[in-house]
Design an enzyme around this catalytic site. Structure first.
Site, PDB file in Angstrom:
ATOM      1  N   ASP A 255      68.643  55.182  43.801  1.00  0.00           N
ATOM      2  CA  ASP A 255      69.435  53.984  44.057  1.00  0.00           C
ATOM      3  C   ASP A 255      69.956  53.467  42.716  1.00  0.00           C
ATOM      4  OD1 ASP A 255      70.433  51.495  45.130  1.00  0.00           O
ATOM      5  OD2 ASP A 255      69.089  51.748  46.816  1.00  0.00           O
ATOM      6  N   HIS A 278      72.756  55.276  41.668  1.00  0.00           N
ATOM      7  CA  HIS A 278      73.946  54.557  42.126  1.00  0.00           C
ATOM      8  C   HIS A 278      74.623  53.778  41.013  1.00  0.00           C
ATOM      9  CE1 HIS A 278      72.606  54.648  46.658  1.00  0.00           C
ATOM     10  NE2 HIS A 278      72.681  55.841  46.104  1.00  0.00           N
TER      11      HIS A 278
END
Ligand SMILES: *[C@@H]1O[C@H](CO)[C@@H](O)[C@H](O)[C@H]1NC(C)=O
Ligand SMILES: *[C@@H]1O[C@H](CO)[C@@H](O)[C@H](O)[C@H]1NC(C)=O
Length: 447
Positions: A255, A278
């Site tokens: 993430d 991310h």
């Protein structure tokens, strides 16, 4: 596997002196924090191999927890040791101020059901501490694969404690029945003067390192390491924290490499390597009509590779408050899907209704952002009712990975600001000056 045991060595002056020597050998490199250990009665808890080969040990949680309650100012996990620890909490009223955890060995999350109580929010928790240092060359392993592969068959909170050496249990793993909650590996809450340096956290069930309501935090020479498909495995997560410096750090996860949430100000992130993951994100802010305040965030001299986004601001429809005074400078991207993104329509479902209230986004500066992207170079989707203002871009040079492949043009919606230099690709969608919408300023909740 070798299991280590915590031994109180305070009564062994000779050993204490030995550790004093080794501790002060490190002094020169990090004088500020190690000096705390120079108290007249230095005592050391050592986590030591006990030679039992793990037989009969459920886990080392209680012993580890006890370590910070004594007179000790230093807790050591020497290299070569593997400590198995379940959910554990170190809190201010029972722990020493200015305590040091020197972790050169390995701390592994217990996978037995008994190691997990009903609180699955975090694995290792530090609360209300004043002066806490985690340092060393060691590794903290969250054994995340037991949690990522969510299955309804196993609830770690539902059964009694069993031995860690129970192989059938290990192969099943502590999966959360209500599949939502998975623990953050290392969480600091309500603490000041926090230092995390040297260690690696790998395979966290969820966020690797989280600071909530903390002041004066330093993270350096830190690594978070998880596969790109570990769900919600943020590298470092900041919330309601002020005065945070993160540098010389490598973050690879599933993430956000760094996630900056509401209540954060005076955050400085530099010389960080991010990817996979991310990217570096501010938000999502304003979820469920909440007010979010984020200001004075600097991200510079950062390398980002193979990530979903590079540097991103994301807010939900219906929030309030503001994000301001943000600088992203000297960002080198490589094969990043969307290097520059503001998304004020952030949504975790297929559709979220548009609302008039929004988290105001202003004074956002992108300087010297270069490298390659795979989907779209720039995406600035600002609120219909509260446009982004003072967005400035200079020296942007973003190239498609496949030279002749046509990718999406830069996109802007209700984004106002200034191009300070020509950019590659040209960003003609940014509107100059200030938005003319009536009532815009009065809509901004002051933070
Ligand atoms: C912004 O944050 C930095 C730390 O990153 C701090 O040194 C500086 O004083 C802050 N600026 C303002 C205006 O608060
Ligand atoms: C919200 O507003 C944006 C921008 O005007 C628009 O593209 C989008 O379709 C809207 N979404 C919904 C769910 O109405």
């Amino acid at each position: 596997m070798r299991i280590c045991k915590i031994t109180n060595l305070t009564f062994l002056i000779f050993i204490a002196l030995l550790f004093r020597f080794s501790i002060f050998g490190t002094c020169a490199r990090d004088g500020k924090h190690w000096r705390q250990g120079r108290a007249a009665s230095l005592s050391v808890f050592e986590v030591k191999e006990n030679g039992h080969g793990g037989e009969g040990h459920t886990d080392d949680t209680k012993a580890f927890e006890a370590a910070c309650k004594g007179e000790s100012s230093t807790v050591m996990v020497p290299s070569g040791c593997v400590l198995l620890v379940g959910a554990i909490s170190f809190s201010g009223p029972t722990c020493q101020a200015n305590i040091i955890f020197q972790i050169d060995g390995k701390i592994m999350a217990a996978t037995s059901s008994g190691a997990w109580k009903s609180d699955l929010l975090q694995w290792i928790k530090f609360t209300q501490l004043k002066g806490i240092t985690i340092s060393g060359k060691g590794t903290i392993d969250g054994q995340g694969s037991f949690w990522w592969n969510t299955s309804p068959t196993y609830d770690p909170t539902a059964r009694d404690s069993t031995s860690i050496s129970d192989n059938s249990e290990i192969s099943t793993g502590p999966r959360s029945k209500n599949s939502g909650t998975k623990p953050t590996a290392l969480r600091f809450y309500g603490s000041t003067d926090v230092t995390v340096t040297g260690i690696t956290i790998q395979n966290s069930p969820q966020t690797h390192l989280k600071f909530d309501d903390c002041t004066n935090v330093q993270v350096s020479n830190f690594a978070a390491s998880s596969p790109s498909d570990g769900p919600n495995t943020d590298g470092i997560h900041l919330q309601n924290s002020r005065g945070v410096v993160i540098y010389s750090t490598t973050l690879a996860c599933g993430d956000d490499c760094v996630s900056v949430q509401t209540g954060c100000s005076n955050i400085y992130i530099h010389n960080v390597n991010c990817g996979p993951g991310h990217g570096i994100s501010i938000g999502g802010l304003g979820k469920d009509n909440t007010k979010a305040c984020v200001s004075n965030i600097t991200v510079r001299d950062v390398k980002i590779q193979n990530t979903l986004t590079g540097v991103r601001i994301k807010t939900w429809q219906g929030g309030s408050g503001s994000v301001q005074q943000v600088m992203f400078a000297n960002i080198q991207v490589s094969e990043v899907e969307t290097p520059i993104m503001i998304d004020q329509y952030y949504c975790d479902k297929s559709k979220c209704n548009n609302q008039t209230s929004a988290v105001a986004v202003s004074d956002i500066n992108y300087i010297n952002i270069q490298g390659t992207y795979t989907v779209q170079s720039v995406y600035l989707a600002c609120s219909n009712s509260l446009p982004c203002t003072s967005v400035s871009l200079s020296n942007i040079q973003l190239k498609s990975v496949q030279e002749n492949h046509h990718l999406e043009e830069p996109f802007c919606w209700e984004a106002y600001g200034q191009l300070k230099t020509a950019t590659v690709p040209p960003i003609s969608c940014l509107q100059t000056g200030k938005p003319s919408k009536a009532g815009t300023l009065s809509d901004i909740d002051s933070c």
